[in-house]
Write an enzyme that holds these catalytic residues in place. Structure first.
Site, PDB file in Angstrom:
ATOM      1  N   GLY A 226      -0.650   1.422  -5.801  1.00 28.51           N
ATOM      2  CA  GLY A 226      -0.378   2.193  -4.583  1.00 28.51           C
ATOM      3  C   GLY A 226      -1.525   3.111  -4.256  1.00 28.51           C
ATOM      4  O   GLY A 226      -2.610   2.994  -4.820  1.00 28.51           O
ATOM      5  N   ASN A 227      -1.300   4.010  -3.321  1.00 22.37           N
ATOM      6  CA  ASN A 227      -2.335   4.993  -2.989  1.00 22.37           C
ATOM      7  C   ASN A 227      -1.677   6.334  -2.662  1.00 22.37           C
ATOM      8  O   ASN A 227      -0.452   6.451  -2.652  1.00 22.37           O
ATOM      9  CB  ASN A 227      -3.232   4.479  -1.855  1.00 22.37           C
ATOM     10  CG  ASN A 227      -2.451   4.221  -0.587  1.00 22.37           C
ATOM     11  OD1 ASN A 227      -1.900   5.141   0.009  1.00 22.37           O
ATOM     12  ND2 ASN A 227      -2.380   2.955  -0.178  1.00 22.37           N
TER      13      ASN A 227
END
Ligand code: CTP
Length: 423
Positions: A226-227
């Site tokens: 993810g980020n």
């Protein structure tokens, strides 16, 4: 057009005289409504002489004409410049203790506020919360400029120059006049908001599709790549668009509180987001790709949780493959046909070869969208914060509109102000 120029009690009140001149010279009918405090800076005689009209600060003059209701109801635009911390607080809490706050409560036209004050007052959480509230209700906030303040100090808090304010007001007036009547029916599942506080409807009849949040690319049933995108800017865009009357669909990877009147389609991966955005394409007048889409995803998905080997310290190697570029695909999908206005986001840092704006211009050309919202990112900037600073670039123009630092709702307002000029 009938313009009400509100003037609150700050030193920048003198600049409002030039703003008034710009309006009257363009043929607008301007009524000046100063606060009592502002008369310490510029007297009623100046406003009366320049506008050719009587000037009042309270609701007890010309009582037979009920000015506290009539002025706001009949205005085509209300602009408050400067808007002090006190005026913003009174407007945000819906007080009606003088003529200007009565006008703000009765106006159903676009309302523009240009805050000006000392940096400390502007940055105070109370002021930031008040501008965020006003922006959520559809008020157009023109963020203060940075520069010399009253004394020797400098910083954000300066009232932008009168010609800049006049340009913003003209754009909003033009967009508002061109907007379809509020009764226009919209199609699609998203329902236009009830105009929140009923303040502005500059996006009434427009259907808006927004992506928000960072995509999650699963590795196995418990892990993902993810980020750090929080989705807050995308949600603020949805909230402000709905407050301005748009029918809003938000394709989201995060679970933030859903703004009133907004339809949410929950997705997780880039591929799911791509499908949702393409599905919404035909029903959209504006598409905003505010999401942080992962450029890569794990090549393989493990149906069962990946276990540590019991007999060694080895770690598995991850193989990644490219994700589709959704923004570029939406632009390709539109082709040469008239289609939705498409807005992209760019998270950029400068490097040894080029600055943030050089990289952003190259990205705008590469992606082919109409507007690029450029975030300067660094370790402590943007992600997860309630504030943002952006530069807005337009395809085919060298113009740059700077917005912020300001709450994400205010940034959203500046983005919609620009997009409305393209609709
Ligand atoms: N975007 C997208 N699909 C992707 C990657 C990005 O639709 N696979 C969109 C984002 O939503 C944003 C814009 O493209 O609106 C810019 O994203 P960014 O990651 O900053 O740009 P990239 O094209 O990935 O370029 P780079 O990472 O090389 O700077």
């Amino acid at each position: 057009m009938r313009v009400v120029l509100g003037v609150a009690g700050g030193i920048a009140a003198y600049k409002a005289a030039s703003l008034l001149r710009l309006f009257t010279e363009a043929g607008h009918d301007v009524t000046v409504v100063p606060t009592a405090a502002s008369l310490h800076f510029v007297g009623a005689a100046t406003w009366s002489a320049l506008s050719g009209k009587p000037v009042h600060t309270d609701v007890w003059s010309d009582i037979t004409e009920v000015p506290h209701v009539r002025l706001g109801q009949s205005a085509d635009l209300v602009v408050v410049a400067p808007a002090t911390a006190d005026l913003l607080a009174r407007a945000a809490t819906g007080q009606a203790d003088d003529l200007l706050t009565n006008v703000l409560l009765t106006a159903r036209c676009p309302v523009v506020m240009a805050p000006a004050m000392h940096t400390e007052m502007w940055e105070h959480p109370a002021t930031q919360a008040n501008v965020a509230t006003l922006s959520e209700r559809g008020v157009h906030i023109v963020p203060p400029a940075s520069g010399r303040l009253t004394g020797k100090d400098t910083g954000p808090g300066r009232l932008p120059e009168p010609d800049e304010l006049y340009a913003v007001c003209s754009r909003i007036l033009a967009a508002h006049q061109g907007a379809p009547a509020p009764s226009v029916a919209t199609t699609g599942a998203a329902e236009p908001a009830e105009g929140a506080e009923g303040v502005v409807d500059s996006l009434t009849g427009q259907r808006v599709l927004i992506s928000a949040g960072g995509t999650r690319e699963p590795l196995d049933p418990v892990r993902f790549l993810g980020n750090r995108s929080s989705g807050k800017q995308g949600y603020a865009l949805a909230e402000v668009a709905a407050a301005r009357g748009a029918a809003v669909t938000l394709v989201s990877t995060v679970a933030l509180p859903v703004p009133e009147g907004v339809r949410v389609v929950s997705v997780e991966t880039a591929e799911q987001m791509r499908r949702a955005m393409l599905e919404g394409f035909d029903d959209a007048d504006v598409i905003v790709m505010a999401a942080a889409v992962a450029d890569f995803r794990p090549a393989d998905y493990a149906a069962h949780k990946i276990k540590k080997p019991a007999d060694s310290e080895d770690a598995p190697e991850l193989r990644l493959v490219r994700n589709p570029d959704i923004l570029a695909e939406l632009v390709r999908h539109r082709g040469d046909a008239a289609g939705p206005v498409i807005v992209g986001f760019a998270a950029e840092t400068g490097d040894a070869d080029a600055g943030v704006l050089d990289h952003a211009r190259a990205k705008l050309a590469r992606k082919g969208c109409d507007v690029l919202v450029v975030n300067e990112v660094g370790t402590d900037k943007t992600f997860g914060k309630d504030d943002n600073t952006v530069h807005l670039l337009l395809q085919g123009s060298s113009r740059v509109v700077d917005a912020g630092p300001a709450p994400k709702q205010v940034i959203a307002g500046a983005i919609w102000d620009l997009v409305e000029t393209l609709l």
